[in-house]
Design a protein around this motif. Structure first.
Motif, PDB file in Angstrom:
ATOM      1  N   GLY A 160     -15.204 111.900  -1.283  1.00 34.82           N
ATOM      2  CA  GLY A 160     -14.272 112.603  -0.412  1.00 34.82           C
ATOM      3  C   GLY A 160     -12.829 112.133  -0.514  1.00 34.82           C
ATOM      4  O   GLY A 160     -11.945 112.714   0.110  1.00 34.82           O
ATOM      5  N   THR A 161     -12.564 111.081  -1.288  1.00 34.03           N
ATOM      6  CA  THR A 161     -11.189 110.600  -1.479  1.00 34.03           C
ATOM      7  C   THR A 161     -10.408 111.617  -2.298  1.00 34.03           C
ATOM      8  O   THR A 161     -10.932 112.161  -3.274  1.00 34.03           O
ATOM      9  N   GLU A 162      -9.157 111.875  -1.903  1.00 30.33           N
ATOM     10  CA  GLU A 162      -8.323 112.829  -2.636  1.00 30.33           C
ATOM     11  C   GLU A 162      -7.132 112.137  -3.280  1.00 30.33           C
ATOM     12  O   GLU A 162      -6.544 111.227  -2.696  1.00 30.33           O
ATOM     13  N   VAL A 163      -6.808 112.597  -4.478  1.00 28.88           N
ATOM     14  CA  VAL A 163      -5.603 112.173  -5.195  1.00 28.88           C
ATOM     15  C   VAL A 163      -4.810 113.442  -5.468  1.00 28.88           C
ATOM     16  O   VAL A 163      -5.353 114.415  -6.000  1.00 28.88           O
ATOM     17  N   ALA A 164      -3.528 113.440  -5.101  1.00 30.16           N
ATOM     18  CA  ALA A 164      -2.680 114.616  -5.314  1.00 30.16           C
ATOM     19  C   ALA A 164      -1.624 114.300  -6.361  1.00 30.16           C
ATOM     20  O   ALA A 164      -1.086 113.194  -6.415  1.00 30.16           O
ATOM     21  N   SER A 165      -1.323 115.286  -7.178  1.00 25.32           N
ATOM     22  CA  SER A 165      -0.262 115.149  -8.184  1.00 25.32           C
ATOM     23  C   SER A 165       1.094 115.326  -7.513  1.00 25.32           C
ATOM     24  O   SER A 165       1.185 115.709  -6.349  1.00 25.32           O
TER      25      SER A 165
END
Length: 125
Positions: free
Chosen positions: A95-100
């Protein structure tokens, strides 16, 4: 009736062949401009599968696909109206998110995103 068909059929065939021969392929080129390849390098540590979404300037999220751990995969994003302010978002299975960083798209764009460094490049294809 038979003479009418004998006269119409050859004319119809000539028109069909003429139309097919006159096609320039520009419709195909237009469609190819609308498809943006998005190369995602999933080199996260610890290794995990990710789901990639694009966040459009309008706020709409579009799922592009998944990328297994320790692999690179080219996903496809269809867009016909190009704007500024797109984001890519990777979500891990936990569920961890990484955004550009925000980026702009234009016809014949190609995007490359490396997750460990969160580096993103937009090029012309």
């Amino acid at each position: 009736m038979t003479s009418l068909l004998n006269g119409v059929l050859p004319v119809a065939m000539v028109l069909f062949v003429a139309c097919a021969a006159g096609s320039t392929g520009s419709d195909t080129e237009d469609l190819e401009q609308d498809v943006i390849p998005v190369l995602v390098r999933n080199n996260l540590t610890p290794p995990t599968a990710i789901t990639i979404r694009v966040l459009k300037p309008s706020g709409t999220r579009v799922v592009l696909g998944t990328v297994p751990p320790r692999t690179a995969r080219t996903l496809r994003f269809k867009e016909s109206f190009f704007e500024s302010g797109y984001l890519l978002v990777a979500q891990t299975t936990e569920g961890t998110e990484v955004a550009s960083r925000p980026f702009d798209l234009f016809p014949r764009s190609a995007v490359e995103w490396t997750l460990t460094t969160n580096s993103l490049a937009v090029r012309t294809k």
